[in-house]
Design an enzyme around this catalytic site. Structure first.
Site, short mmCIF file in Angstrom:
data_model
loop_
_atom_site.label_atom_id
_atom_site.label_comp_id
_atom_site.label_asym_id
_atom_site.label_seq_id
_atom_site.Cartn_x
_atom_site.Cartn_y
_atom_site.Cartn_z
N PHE A 27 -3.01 3.42 15.86
CA PHE A 27 -3.35 4.48 14.92
C PHE A 27 -4.56 4.03 14.11
O PHE A 27 -4.77 2.83 13.92
CB PHE A 27 -2.19 4.76 13.96
CG PHE A 27 -1.26 5.84 14.44
CD1 PHE A 27 -0.35 5.58 15.45
CD2 PHE A 27 -1.30 7.12 13.89
CE1 PHE A 27 0.50 6.58 15.91
CE2 PHE A 27 -0.45 8.12 14.34
CZ PHE A 27 0.46 7.85 15.35
N LYS B 257 8.70 -17.51 -10.14
CA LYS B 257 7.93 -16.48 -10.82
C LYS B 257 6.79 -17.12 -11.62
O LYS B 257 7.02 -18.10 -12.36
CB LYS B 257 8.84 -15.68 -11.76
CG LYS B 257 8.11 -14.55 -12.44
CD LYS B 257 9.01 -13.77 -13.37
CE LYS B 257 8.16 -12.76 -14.13
NZ LYS B 257 8.89 -12.12 -15.21
N ASN C 233 0.85 -1.20 0.00
CA ASN C 233 0.00 0.00 0.00
C ASN C 233 0.88 1.25 0.00
O ASN C 233 2.11 1.15 0.02
CB ASN C 233 -0.97 -0.01 1.20
CG ASN C 233 -0.22 -0.03 2.52
OD1 ASN C 233 0.52 0.88 2.84
ND2 ASN C 233 -0.41 -1.10 3.30
N ASP D 160 -4.04 -5.99 5.20
CA ASP D 160 -5.06 -6.80 5.86
C ASP D 160 -5.01 -8.25 5.41
O ASP D 160 -5.27 -9.16 6.18
CB ASP D 160 -6.45 -6.21 5.57
CG ASP D 160 -6.64 -4.89 6.31
OD1 ASP D 160 -6.23 -4.83 7.48
OD2 ASP D 160 -7.18 -3.92 5.71
N PRO E 54 -2.37 -11.52 10.62
CA PRO E 54 -2.65 -11.33 12.06
C PRO E 54 -2.70 -9.84 12.38
O PRO E 54 -2.02 -9.04 11.74
CB PRO E 54 -1.45 -11.99 12.74
CG PRO E 54 -0.37 -12.01 11.70
CD PRO E 54 -1.05 -12.10 10.37
N ASP E 55 -3.51 -9.48 13.36
CA ASP E 55 -3.55 -8.09 13.84
C ASP E 55 -2.45 -7.95 14.89
O ASP E 55 -2.58 -8.45 16.01
CB ASP E 55 -4.94 -7.78 14.42
CG ASP E 55 -5.08 -6.30 14.72
OD1 ASP E 55 -4.12 -5.70 15.27
OD2 ASP E 55 -6.15 -5.73 14.43
N ILE E 56 -1.37 -7.28 14.51
CA ILE E 56 -0.19 -7.19 15.38
C ILE E 56 -0.53 -6.44 16.66
O ILE E 56 -0.21 -6.87 17.77
CB ILE E 56 0.97 -6.49 14.63
CG1 ILE E 56 1.33 -7.30 13.37
CG2 ILE E 56 2.18 -6.33 15.54
CD1 ILE E 56 2.30 -6.61 12.44
O1 C5P Z 1 -7.79 -2.34 11.99
P1 C5P Z 1 -7.00 -1.22 11.44
O2 C5P Z 1 -6.00 -1.64 10.40
O3 C5P Z 1 -7.80 -0.04 11.01
O4 C5P Z 1 -6.18 -0.71 12.71
C1 C5P Z 1 -5.14 0.17 12.64
C2 C5P Z 1 -4.20 -0.02 13.80
O5 C5P Z 1 -3.91 -1.41 14.01
C3 C5P Z 1 -2.87 0.61 13.54
O6 C5P Z 1 -2.32 0.97 14.79
C4 C5P Z 1 -2.08 -0.52 12.89
O7 C5P Z 1 -0.69 -0.36 13.02
C5 C5P Z 1 -2.58 -1.73 13.67
N1 C5P Z 1 -2.62 -2.96 12.90
C6 C5P Z 1 -1.73 -3.98 13.18
N2 C5P Z 1 -1.79 -5.16 12.50
C7 C5P Z 1 -2.71 -5.34 11.52
C8 C5P Z 1 -3.60 -4.32 11.20
C9 C5P Z 1 -3.54 -3.14 11.89
O8 C5P Z 1 -0.89 -3.82 14.08
N3 C5P Z 1 -2.73 -6.48 10.86
#
Ligand code: C5P
Length: 409
Positions: free
Chosen positions: A335, A295, A216, A285, A313-315
């Site tokens: 953020f 390739k 992105n 995402d 995963p959502d870090i």
């Molecule tokens: O859910 P969203 O992407 O809108 O949330 C944004 C926040 O979550 C930011 O602080 C971003 O760095 C963190 N984030 C993360 N891992 C992800 C998605 C978002 O740490 N996979």
């Protein structure tokens, strides 16, 4: 401007790095400082006072006996007045001989004399040493430098690399931009002293095959500004960065990663020691479910490949649910980039992620820009930080984080 209102006494001593101090003087003036240059006779052999006068806009002071500096102080005591007028004395380049003079409290020339005569509790003395690597490594130099630091001076350190003498090693003067960054940082308040701040920044890159991927437009500017501001505020800082072209802020440990999974692993490792986690990265995402090891060829007959994605995963949520965050040892900040209804979305996201503080901004007016505006949302409500350069907002943000940590502790 980072140094507006500051008056800097810039002292030059003899060394080839003097040629870089024309640029340093210019940077100080551009950053808003007024600059009084003082040169030793050694420095005058390397760069002319006329050059330094033109760049600082003031006559250069050289002697306590017979130059213009004496005439400008009616009592004939420039060694008293020049030091007292300054918010800081910066000696760059600082020669081995000058360090020896400082260590012994000698006053051979005006610069050494005014360093000794300065009110040490009020006027800091910063040194940017510059010399050959053997001189830098010599026990006599290191002994003198240790003494000078014990007496209250701050050494900004040296760089490593090729030297004018043809040798390679430690002892190069820091680059003018690095010295400026150190000086700006020196003047910042230190509300995060003793904290270890972990920051994620930039996009992630999710491979489709060895030459292609999904990413992105995140520039990483906000996250890098936050890392810099945290370091300026006295924290030890680790920055986990996705693929961006931002320079590493000074005194920040940077770990480069590509994918969201790599960012998760690096963040989990670093979070073991962190006391503050600020997630500013724009983590993808989704990632391709099965990246190809080779390739993917454009064969013509089978048409374009179809890609299947799985969720990354959502870090932030993972770290926020971890033991350190839940036991109050790790303060987590997220953020959110939204396009509308900032407050409502930010409030919901803060609760969903289980974090004490969420920083929201409008994505299209923030991405890639040098300025931004922020909305800070916590359990008590919302507070806006109006549009300003990202580094200024980052400095305000770390003050707000420090305030909340102090209140919680
Ligand atoms: O859910 P969203 O992407 O809108 O949330 C944004 C926040 O979550 C930011 O602080 C971003 O760095 C963190 N984030 C993360 N891992 C992800 C998605 C978002 O740490 N996979």
């Amino acid at each position: 401007m980072d140094l507006s209102g500051k008056h800097i006494l810039l002292g030059l001593t003899g060394g080839i790095a003097c040629y870089k101090c024309a640029e340093l003087c210019r940077l100080l003036v551009k950053a808003g400082a007024t600059v009084q240059v003082v040169m030793t006779e050694g420095a005058v052999r390397f760069i002319t006072p006329v050059t330094m006068q033109a760049l600082s806009g003031r006559p250069v002071a050289r002697s306590q006996w017979e130059d213009e500096a004496v005439g400008r102080t009616p009592d004939g005591m420039p060694h008293i007045h020049l030091g007292r007028e300054a918010d800081a004395i910066l000696v760059a380049p600082c020669s081995a001989d000058f360090i020896a003079q400082l260590a012994q409290g000698r006053t051979d020339e005006l610069l050494a004399l005014l360093c000794l005569a300065r009110p040490a509790g009020r006027v800091p003395l910063l040194l940017a040493p510059a010399m050959n690597r053997e001189m830098w490594a010599h026990p006599a130099l290191q002994r003198n430098l240790a003494q000078v630091q014990a007496d209250g001076a701050k050494s900004l350190g040296v760089g490593c690399g090729s030297q004018a003498c043809g040798e390679t090693g430690d002892g190069r003067m820091l680059e003018p931009a690095e010295i400026l960054a150190e000086l700006v940082s020196f003047f910042q308040p230190k509300p995060l002293a003793g904290q270890h701040v972990l920051v994620t920044a930039g996009p992630t890159f999710e491979a489709i095959d060895p030459v292609r991927g999904v990413t992105n437009h995140s520039s990483g500017k906000m996250g890098f500004a936050v890392a810099r501001a945290a370091a300026e505020a006295g924290a030890e800082v680790t920055l986990v960065a996705g693929p961006v072209s931002q320079p590493t802020p000074r005194n920040v440990r940077r770990i480069d990663v590509q994918s969201g999974l790599q960012m998760l692993q690096a963040t989990l490792d670093a979070s073991q020691k962190a006391t503050v986690f600020i997630a500013a990265a724009a983590v993808a995402d989704w990632r391709p479910a099965e990246p190809s090891e080779r390739k993917i060829k454009k064969t013509g007959d089978s048409g374009p490949p179809s890609l299947h994605f799985v969720e990354n995963p959502d870090i932030l949520a993972t770290v926020a649910q971890g033991e350190r965050a839940r036991s109050g040892q790790l303060y987590c900040v997220g953020f959110a980039a939204e396009s509308h209804d900032l407050l409502a979305h930010a409030t919901a996201k803060r609760q969903r992620k289980g974090i004490p503080l969420l920083v929201a901004n409008i994505g299209p007016t923030a991405f890639g820009r040098d300025d931004n505006e922020l909305l800070l949302v916590d359990a008590h409500g919302a507070q806006s930080l109006e549009r300003a350069p990202k580094i200024e907002l980052a400095r305000k943000l770390v003050v707000e984080i420090a305030r909340r940590i102090a209140a919680a502790g």
